[in-house]
Design an enzyme around this catalytic site. Sequence first.
Site, mmCIF file in Angstrom:
data_model
loop_
_atom_site.group_PDB
_atom_site.id
_atom_site.type_symbol
_atom_site.label_atom_id
_atom_site.label_comp_id
_atom_site.label_asym_id
_atom_site.label_seq_id
_atom_site.Cartn_x
_atom_site.Cartn_y
_atom_site.Cartn_z
ATOM 1 N N GLY A 1 0.815 -1.210 0.000
ATOM 2 C CA GLY A 1 0.000 0.000 0.000
ATOM 3 C C GLY A 1 0.844 1.253 0.000
ATOM 4 C CG ASN A 2 -0.437 4.657 -1.610
ATOM 5 O OD1 ASN A 2 -1.100 5.543 -1.080
ATOM 6 N ND2 ASN A 2 -0.890 3.935 -2.631
ATOM 7 N NE ARG A 3 5.029 6.329 4.693
ATOM 8 C CZ ARG A 3 5.097 5.511 5.734
ATOM 9 N NH1 ARG A 3 4.089 5.451 6.590
ATOM 10 N NH2 ARG A 3 6.151 4.756 5.927
#
Length: 224
Positions: free
Chosen positions: A29-31
């Site tokens: 995932g990412n932030r």
Amino acid sequence: GRPADLAGRRLVVSAGGTREAIDPVRFLGNRSSGLQGYALARTALARGAEVTLVAANVTLPDPAGATVVRVESALELREAVLKAAEEADAVVMAAAVADFRPARRNESKVKKTSADPDPIHLVKNPDILAELGERRRQGEGPSPRVIVGFAAETDDVLANGQAKLARKGCDLLVVNQVGENLAFGTPDNAAVVLASEGGRVEIPRGPKEALADVVWDLVAERLA
Ligand code: C5P
């Protein structure tokens, strides 16, 4: 109050960050928090638009009046955005879409063993923004009149931004200045918006709503 200059306009906003499954419990995932995309949706609604918000893994409350489509992965986000785009006047791709996904998702949870773990093989995800631009260029079915992308750049912001704008075939590219407590997960943002016809608009550091309103000003201008 805001002008009702987007009344009757059908807008699509993607928000949040995609998750690419490794197994039933793990993902890449990412932030991205979804704050900028949600600010875009709220401000467009306040200006009278009909908004479809394609939300990838966002935990914020639904903006009142928006049609919210929840997705998890880049492939799900692609389906939802392409479908909504067929009826839209404009699409704003504010979501952080994973460039890659694991080639296969394990059916069961990957076990810890004494041996070294298997490597995760990645394959490319489709570039949804580029696809929207390409579909419009090819005249494949109804397309939005205005396509807006976002980009986070750390260096050579203008040169990289201009190249990306051309490559993606979008009309406007909002180039975020990354770092210094801006962008991810913060209420503030700063950016320069590049236009396909060559102009640019600097948006000083401020609330994500303020940036959203400038984006909608530029979209409304193009839809007028
Ligand atoms: O190429 P880059 O990831 O920097 O481009 C960012 C822009 O492209 C964003 O608007 C993002 O939503 C969109 N994007 C996309 N599909 C991808 C990757 C990015 O639509 N696979």
